[in-house]
Structure formats: structure tokens, C-alpha cells
Scaffold this motif. Structure first.
Motif, PDB file in Angstrom:
ATOM      1  N   LEU A 100      55.131  51.680  14.449  1.00  0.00           N
ATOM      2  CA  LEU A 100      56.666  51.362  13.799  1.00  0.00           C
ATOM      3  C   LEU A 100      56.820  49.865  13.637  1.00  0.00           C
ATOM      4  O   LEU A 100      56.274  48.976  14.247  1.00  0.00           O
ATOM      5  N   ASN A 101      57.494  49.807  12.488  1.00  0.00           N
ATOM      6  CA  ASN A 101      57.929  48.365  12.033  1.00  0.00           C
ATOM      7  C   ASN A 101      59.392  48.356  12.249  1.00  0.00           C
ATOM      8  O   ASN A 101      60.218  48.983  11.783  1.00  0.00           O
ATOM      9  N   PHE A 102      59.924  47.096  13.096  1.00  0.00           N
ATOM     10  CA  PHE A 102      61.376  46.844  13.458  1.00  0.00           C
ATOM     11  C   PHE A 102      61.642  45.794  12.505  1.00  0.00           C
ATOM     12  O   PHE A 102      61.296  44.561  12.748  1.00  0.00           O
ATOM     13  N   GLU A 103      62.364  45.832  11.501  1.00  0.00           N
ATOM     14  CA  GLU A 103      62.803  44.938  10.666  1.00  0.00           C
ATOM     15  C   GLU A 103      64.166  44.400  11.211  1.00  0.00           C
ATOM     16  O   GLU A 103      65.061  45.121  11.369  1.00  0.00           O
ATOM     17  N   ILE A 104      64.258  42.925  11.595  1.00  0.00           N
ATOM     18  CA  ILE A 104      65.203  42.397  12.624  1.00  0.00           C
ATOM     19  C   ILE A 104      65.905  41.232  11.594  1.00  0.00           C
ATOM     20  O   ILE A 104      64.962  40.432  11.266  1.00  0.00           O
ATOM     21  N   GLU A 105      67.118  41.020  11.495  1.00  0.00           N
ATOM     22  CA  GLU A 105      67.856  40.004  10.837  1.00  0.00           C
ATOM     23  C   GLU A 105      68.344  39.220  11.839  1.00  0.00           C
ATOM     24  O   GLU A 105      69.005  39.663  12.791  1.00  0.00           O
ATOM     25  N   HIS A 106      68.186  37.886  11.701  1.00  0.00           N
ATOM     26  CA  HIS A 106      68.670  36.941  12.561  1.00  0.00           C
ATOM     27  C   HIS A 106      68.942  35.616  11.885  1.00  0.00           C
ATOM     28  O   HIS A 106      68.396  35.335  10.866  1.00  0.00           O
ATOM     29  N   LEU A 107      69.448  34.539  12.768  1.00  0.00           N
ATOM     30  CA  LEU A 107      69.732  33.376  12.145  1.00  0.00           C
ATOM     31  C   LEU A 107      68.472  32.259  12.587  1.00  0.00           C
ATOM     32  O   LEU A 107      68.290  32.321  13.884  1.00  0.00           O
ATOM     33  N   ASP A 108      68.189  31.496  11.793  1.00  0.00           N
ATOM     34  CA  ASP A 108      66.998  30.536  12.157  1.00  0.00           C
ATOM     35  C   ASP A 108      67.685  29.273  12.477  1.00  0.00           C
ATOM     36  O   ASP A 108      68.844  29.233  12.983  1.00  0.00           O
ATOM     37  N   GLU A 109      66.813  28.377  12.891  1.00  0.00           N
ATOM     38  CA  GLU A 109      67.223  27.047  13.598  1.00  0.00           C
ATOM     39  C   GLU A 109      68.590  26.451  12.697  1.00  0.00           C
ATOM     40  O   GLU A 109      69.435  25.480  13.256  1.00  0.00           O
ATOM     41  N   MET A 110      68.366  26.745  11.348  1.00  0.00           N
ATOM     42  CA  MET A 110      69.260  26.026  10.623  1.00  0.00           C
ATOM     43  C   MET A 110      70.383  26.724  10.315  1.00  0.00           C
ATOM     44  O   MET A 110      71.349  26.235   9.587  1.00  0.00           O
ATOM     45  N   GLY A 111      70.526  28.061  10.746  1.00  0.00           N
ATOM     46  CA  GLY A 111      71.701  28.718  10.721  1.00  0.00           C
ATOM     47  C   GLY A 111      71.861  29.797   9.776  1.00  0.00           C
ATOM     48  O   GLY A 111      72.904  30.274   9.285  1.00  0.00           O
ATOM     49  N   ASP A 112      70.432  29.847   8.843  1.00  0.00           N
ATOM     50  CA  ASP A 112      70.426  30.539   7.725  1.00  0.00           C
ATOM     51  C   ASP A 112      69.982  32.116   8.139  1.00  0.00           C
ATOM     52  O   ASP A 112      69.078  32.334   9.161  1.00  0.00           O
ATOM     53  N   LEU A 113      70.481  33.155   7.513  1.00  0.00           N
ATOM     54  CA  LEU A 113      69.950  34.464   7.656  1.00  0.00           C
ATOM     55  C   LEU A 113      68.482  34.612   7.263  1.00  0.00           C
ATOM     56  O   LEU A 113      68.238  34.129   6.074  1.00  0.00           O
ATOM     57  N   CYS A 114      67.802  35.111   8.095  1.00  0.00           N
ATOM     58  CA  CYS A 114      66.291  35.605   7.773  1.00  0.00           C
ATOM     59  C   CYS A 114      65.837  36.848   8.506  1.00  0.00           C
ATOM     60  O   CYS A 114      66.520  37.088   9.361  1.00  0.00           O
ATOM     61  N   ARG A 115      64.683  37.260   8.092  1.00  0.00           N
ATOM     62  CA  ARG A 115      64.381  38.506   8.755  1.00  0.00           C
ATOM     63  C   ARG A 115      62.970  38.433   9.138  1.00  0.00           C
ATOM     64  O   ARG A 115      62.088  37.501   8.630  1.00  0.00           O
ATOM     65  N   LYS A 116      62.476  39.245  10.371  1.00  0.00           N
ATOM     66  CA  LYS A 116      61.331  39.121  10.914  1.00  0.00           C
ATOM     67  C   LYS A 116      60.833  40.536  11.056  1.00  0.00           C
ATOM     68  O   LYS A 116      61.860  41.627  10.975  1.00  0.00           O
ATOM     69  N   LEU A 117      59.549  40.817  11.418  1.00  0.00           N
ATOM     70  CA  LEU A 117      59.123  42.094  11.675  1.00  0.00           C
ATOM     71  C   LEU A 117      58.429  42.153  13.147  1.00  0.00           C
ATOM     72  O   LEU A 117      57.853  41.143  13.457  1.00  0.00           O
TER      73      LEU A 117
END
Length: 578
Positions: A100-117
């Protein structure tokens, strides 16, 4: 148990319906290979267990919390840094893989939106939880796998993530008819094996079910199927895959001998309906199934010392009994020696000195008999020699007659204790069994220790006609049920000639209906060494006919007036009262 691709597909759908769009509120790592995520979505809070245990990989929604270590492990801290308060965008399953792959959207250290798995691999000893970028570079994992451990794939920070294809299997969701026919009917093997070895995500249980729905025998060779049989198998396969595509799942647990034996995300119609328990939630099914399995495993582990003591004592007594029976057989010659002595005293005056035998008429049978003689002894001395042998064997026979009865009673007692260990479901059930072993001299009571408090109680069932039925869990409870709890007109049941529980039906002074007799007999069969057999013979009588012989072992009774019936040991239709 196979945590197969169809089960994963069911979990994916349930998690997608429940968690997609939600935010990860808390991240904990209660075990070295387990995560517990708390997710808030649509005003509700959900807990998700992710376990990469080599022996029991799992993923399911749970209402239970677990205590976490005071200092969070590194992997947990990394996830908190990156995805705590992150939003779950999607939950996907590649093909029918156990992933199962969970795609998660979050803010990085710079405050930009990015995604991880967050990738959860549920593959037995190869299970893992991997955190990676969407480009496929591994950031970290709950288990680090180096090239020294696996030559197929390294799971280390900075390495590229990919799904290892170690088996030549097709995706069942996308296979064509031609591919199906080519793969399943190549070679010569049972149909169900041809299915689960050809396609990813199919367990043997699911393959059996597909064959059953096709109207065929799962063990029948694929080479033995005609064109019509092959077509039916393909249609059955496609119908199940269509259910997976559309999310039409019917999770169920199958029970055998009152214990969970199998589960699946589809209805296992190959089992009787009364042996199945249906669920609306795969998470609830998994939680119940493994809770019951863990209870049985834990009891087995806790009772292992008692089982070893009983097994050792039983083996020793069986050997002793076999030796005693052999010695008893040797004493069968005693009467022959007595007759030899008597005939020598009667006819010995005719024997010529130095003779090695004497022939005389046996006046007990009117047949001639030849008696071996010691030529160095007189006929009178030969007679005395035979009478001495007779008296020695007679004394041995009389002693062994009592000893064999005692040894046989001890074997039956130990076998009944073994049966009590088999039906024990809770730790308190073991307390009384241990106490019985102490009182029987098989376990030494620790110095100064007192008798422990007994909290275990007999099983309580309700018959289909509303009568109370009680089942003893061990010999102490059997005696208490039969001689203290039951009254004269209550009915008493027991498996004939084999170890088992005493079963008492409270008659309330009524004439019991036939169905209640059958319910009680099934319980007596189920809680005996005969459970699982097609039919078990059960004796039953009114309690007033059951007696306890003086000096009898716990649970041992005698009765001379009884009825009998042959019955199965299936008690799934009976209601148990806590």
C-alpha cells in the motif's frame, strides 16, 4: 494465514473511504517494527496500525491505543518531522501486490507544499515500512536491508525504491483470456495450485474458492478439465476479479472446532454457512481474528509446562501398562504347571528313574498330555518344582491384576487432564488443572504457598429450546457439576469410552425435547478427545444414575443405566452465555 492481495485491496478501499483527505495528527512507534498513526478526518479520529513484523505483518484500523517508549525511535522522529500534520492525498495498491502506498502532502522547512510516499510492504519476512520521495528515492525505512542481507534489493537511505519481482506471476486484474488459459493450463498440477502460482495476490484459500464457485474439485488436475470446465473456471476467476475492481468485498472468518481457521476478503462459500462469521469491516475482522489466534497461542505457550508434565507422565504410565500386560500374559501358563504337578503326584509312581518326560491322561480334559521332566529329580521333586512355579505365577497374577487396574486408571486420568488442557481458553482455566496435578503428586507445591483462588467456571450454553447446559472445563469442575450442582432429574452426558467433559442439562423438571438432547450430546462430543470426528458416541442418563466410586480419581464416575446416540461435534449453532 495468507495476507493476500485481495485482502490488501479490501483494506485499501476501507482506508481510502475512511482516511483519504484526513490529516496525520500523531505518529507513534510502539514496537521496533510497528507504527501507530492517529488521523483526523471529517470530524472523526482514527487509529491506523502498520506492522512490518516478520511473523505477523498487518495493517488495519483499530480503536485501541498502545503504550509507546519514552524516547521515540529515529524512524518515528523522522516521520514526525516530515509528515506530522500532513494530508493523505491518496492510498493506492500497485496491481495486486501486497503493498500500500500512502501519498502524503505536507509543508517542507521552507513552507512549500511537497509530497512524500509512505510505502507499507506486507510480504512475510520481507515486510517493511519505507518512507520515500515521490521520485522514488528512499529517505529511510523501519528496517534497513543491506546488500549483505538481500541480493535482490537494498533498502537504505539514498537508494532507489522499486518493487522486486522475484516470481513470474501475472496481475490477475489485467490478464486476458488467452493469458489465463496459457498460464493456468500449462503443466500438470491441481487446479487451485495452478491459480495461486500463476497470479499475484491469490492465496490458496481464494484459489480453492474460485474452483468451488466454478463447480469443480480444487484438487482435480488442470489437465483433466475439458473445454467447458476450463471456461467455467475462467468465468469464476473473472467474476471474483470484477468484485475486487468494484470494491464488492464480503469479509468473513471461517471456524473449525470453534476456533478461527481461515479468513478472506470475499465470502468463502465453500464452507458451511454456520461455520462462517461475516463482517462489514476488514479491519474489525483482522482485529478479531488475530486477537482470537493470539489468545489460543498464548494459552498454548502458558500451558506448555503442564502439557510436558502430563505427556511425560502419560508416556511413562503407558510403558508401565504395556510391561504389566506382557507379564500378565506370561502368567497364563500358571494353571498348566498346577495340572503338571497334580498329574505327577497321581501317576508319578509309573515313571522310570532318569526319564525326561511322562505321558498321562489329563482328567480335566480327558486328553493325554506329555509332561517334561528333569531326569535328575524324582517324580515328587518334579511335582514340587511345578507347584512352586504355579504359586509364583499365581502371586504375580494377583498382584498384577490390581496394578494393571491402577495403571489404567492413572492413564485415563492423565488423558482427561490432557483433554482439559486442550479446551482451556483462558489463563484462569489452567489454574485448576495445575492444582489437580499438584494434588495428584505430579507437581510439588512450592514451600509455604497456599491454594490459589479459583475463578474459572464451567462453560454455559443455551439449547435451541432455551434450556441451560453446563460443561466442565476440567475434572474438578466435572465432579462439582455432577455431584453438587446437578439434581436427580437433570440429564448427564459424556463421550463413550474416551476422555471428555461432563455435560449437565438443567431439566427444570420438564421432559426435554429431542433437540436439547442433541445439543447437549454435541457439546459432549465437542469437548472430548473425539471432537473433529464425523460422529462420536455419547452416553446419557439422568444424574441420579451417576455414581462416584470410593477412591475414584477426580472426574471418574460409573453408571449402569444409560442411553446412547451417535452425533457430530459441530456446536457453531449453539449460543454461549458468558
Amino acid at each position: 494465514m495468507a495476507f493476500d492481495g485481495i485482502t490488501i485491496a479490501n483494506i485499501r478501499k476501507e482506508l481510502d473511504d475512511t482516511l483519504t483527505g484526513g490529516r496525520i495528527f500523531k505518529i507513534a512507534q510502539p514496537e521496533p517494527d510497528e507504527l501507530l498513526l492517529t488521523i483526523k478526518n471529517n470530524g472523526a479520529q482514527h487509529r491506523l496500525t502498520l506492522s512490518a513484523s516478520a511473523s505477523l505483518p498487518l495493517i488495519y484500523l483499530t480503536g485501541k491505543n498502545k503504550t509507546s517508549p519514552m524516547t521515540a525511535p529515529n524512524f518515528c522522529m523522522l516521520l514526525r518531522k516530515h509528515i506530522q500534520n500532513g494530508k493523505i492525498i491518496s492510498i493506492t495498491q500497485p496491481g495486486m501486490e501486497r503493498i500500500l502506498n500512502f501519498e502524503i502532502e505536507h509543508l517542507d522547512e521552507m513552507g512549500d507544499l511537497c509530497r512524500k510516499l509512505l510505502i507499507v510492504e506486507l510480504m512475510g519476512k520481507h515486510s517493511n515500512i519505507i518512507f520515500s520521495s515521490t521520485s522514488g528515492v528512499i529517505i529511510d525505512s523501519i528496517k534497513h536491508i543491506s546488500g549483505l542481507v538481500s541480493s535482490v534489493r537494498e533498502v537504505l537511505p539514498g537508494k532507489e525504491y522499486f518493487i522486486p519481482h522475484t516470481q513470474d506471476k501475472e496481475n490477475p486484474l489485467s490478464v486476458t483470456r488467452e493469458q489465463f488459459m496459457e498460464r493456468v493450463f500449462a503443466g500438470n498440477m491441481p487446479c487451485f495450485k495452478a491459480l495461486y502460482t500463476s497470479f499475484t495476490g491469490l492465496s490458496p484459500a481464494i484459489a480453492h474458492e474460485i474452483c468451488y464457485r466454478a463447480g469443480g474439485n480444487a484438487d482435480l488436475s488442470n489437465a483433466a478439465l475439458d473445454e467447458d470446465g476450463r471456461e467455467r473456471l475462467y468465468r469464476s476467476f473473472q467474476e471474483m476479479m470484477e468484485d475486487v475492481r468494484t470494491g464488492s468485498f464480503s469479509p468473513c472468518i471461517v471456524y473449525e472446532n470453534n476456533a478461527p481457521a481461515e479468513y478472506a476478503a470475499v465470502c468463502l462459500t465453500s464452507y458451511p454457512e454456520n461455520a462462517r462469521k461475516d463482517y462489514t469491516s476488514i479491519s474489525l475482522l483482522l482485529e478479531d481474528y488475530y486477537a482470537e489466534k493470539n489468545t489460543i497461542t498464548r494459552i498454548r505457550q502458558r500451558s506448555s509446562d503442564l502439557r510436558r508434565i502430563v505427556s511425560t507422565a502419560l508416556e511413562r504410565n503407558v510403558k508401565k501398562y504395556d510391561l504389566q500386560l506382557k507379564q500378565m500374559k506370561d502368567t497364563e501358563k500358571r494353571d498348566k504347571y498346577r495340572v503338571y504337578g497334580e498329574l505327577l503326584n497321581t501317576y508319578g509312581y509309573d515313571v522310570t528313574p532318569g526319564s525326561r518326560s511322562m505321558t498321562a491322561l489329563n482328567y480335566y480334559t480327558n486328553e493325554e498330555i506329555t509332561i517334561p521332566l528333569d531326569p535328575t529329580l524324582t517324580p515328587g521333586e518334579n511335582a514340587k518344582k511345578y507347584f512352586d512355579k504355579y504359586n509364583k505365577l499365581k502371586r504375580t497374577y494377583e498382584a498384577l491384576s490390581q496394578l494393571t487396574l491402577e495403571t489404567k486408571a492413572e492413564i485415563e486420568h492423565l488423558e482427561s487432564i490432557s483433554n482439559s488442557l486442550d479446551i482451556a481458553l483462558k489463563e484462569e482455566d489452567l489454574v485448576q488443572i495445575k492444582e489437580e496435578l499438584i494434588e495428584s503428586g505430579y507437581i510439588r507445591r512450592k514451600g509455604g504457598s497456599k491454594k490459589v483462588k479459583i475463578t474459572s467456571r464451567p462453560f454455559h450454553y443455551l439449547s435451541s429450546d432455551g434450556y441451560d447446559i453446563y460443561v466442565g472445563k476440567n475434572n474438578f469442575q466435572n465432579d462439582e457439576l455432577t455431584f453438587k450442582f446437578a439434581v436427580g432429574n437433570d440429564w448427564w452426558f459424556h463421550a463413550k469410552g474416551i476422555p471428555g467433559s461432563h455435560v449437565v442439562v438443567k431439566s427444570r423438571g420438564d421432559e426435554l425435547p429431542d433437540s436439547t438432547f442433541e445439543d447437549a450430546a454435541r457439546l459432549a462430543a465437542h469437548y472430548s478427545k473425539g471432537r473433529g470426528q464425523e460422529k462420536v458416541e455419547i452416553d446419557y442418563t439422568e444424574k441420579k444414575n451417576v455414581k462416584k466410586p470410593g477412591g475414584g480419581k477426580p472426574g471418574f464416575v460409573v453408571y449402569y443405566t444409560n442411553y446412547s446416540m451417535m452425533i457430530d461435534s459441530d456446536i457453531t449453532a449453539l449460543e454461549q452465555i458468558e
